[in-house]
Design a protein around this motif. Sequence first.
Motif, PDB file in Angstrom:
ATOM      1  N   UNK A 124      73.148  33.140  33.412  1.00 16.93           N
ATOM      2  CA  UNK A 124      71.860  33.575  32.852  1.00 16.93           C
ATOM      3  C   UNK A 124      71.743  35.094  32.891  1.00 16.93           C
ATOM      4  N   UNK A 125      72.218  35.702  33.975  1.00 16.00           N
ATOM      5  CA  UNK A 125      72.165  37.168  34.082  1.00 16.00           C
ATOM      6  C   UNK A 125      73.098  37.852  33.097  1.00 16.00           C
ATOM      7  N   UNK A 126      74.196  37.196  32.798  1.00  9.23           N
ATOM      8  CA  UNK A 126      75.166  37.749  31.858  1.00  9.23           C
ATOM      9  C   UNK A 126      76.335  36.804  31.731  1.00  9.23           C
ATOM     10  N   UNK A 127      76.841  36.676  30.536  1.00 10.53           N
ATOM     11  CA  UNK A 127      77.902  35.704  30.293  1.00 10.53           C
ATOM     12  C   UNK A 127      79.184  36.062  31.050  1.00 10.53           C
ATOM     13  N   UNK A 128      79.553  37.323  31.098  1.00 15.97           N
ATOM     14  CA  UNK A 128      80.805  37.733  31.748  1.00 15.97           C
ATOM     15  C   UNK A 128      80.798  37.438  33.250  1.00 15.97           C
ATOM     16  N   UNK A 129      79.736  37.731  33.998  1.00 15.54           N
ATOM     17  CA  UNK A 129      79.757  37.342  35.416  1.00 15.54           C
ATOM     18  C   UNK A 129      79.909  35.834  35.613  1.00 15.54           C
ATOM     19  N   UNK A 130      79.333  35.041  34.731  1.00 15.41           N
ATOM     20  CA  UNK A 130      79.477  33.593  34.813  1.00 15.41           C
ATOM     21  C   UNK A 130      80.908  33.150  34.580  1.00 15.41           C
TER      22      UNK A 130
END
Length: 68
Positions: free
Chosen positions: A41-47
Motif C-alpha cells: 500500500x505504501x509503494x509497490x516496490x517495497x512490497x
Amino acid sequence: MACRDASEVLLLILAFFLPPVAVFIRRGCTADLLINIGLTILGWIPGVIHSWYVILRSSRPHGPSAPV
C-alpha cells in the motif's frame, strides 16, 4: 529438487505482479502477509522486495544438515 526450483521461480514472478498473493501462498496468513500488504500500500516496490525476501528466506534449508 528441480520441481521446487521451478515453482520458486514462478512464485518470484507472481510476487513481481501481486506481492501479497505470493506471500500468502508461501507463508499463509501470518504477520509476513500483513507487513507485505502494508508495504504494498505504501509503494509497490517495497512490497515486491519484501515478498522476494520472504520467498527466498523460507526456501533455504536450515539446520545442521543443510549443505554449505
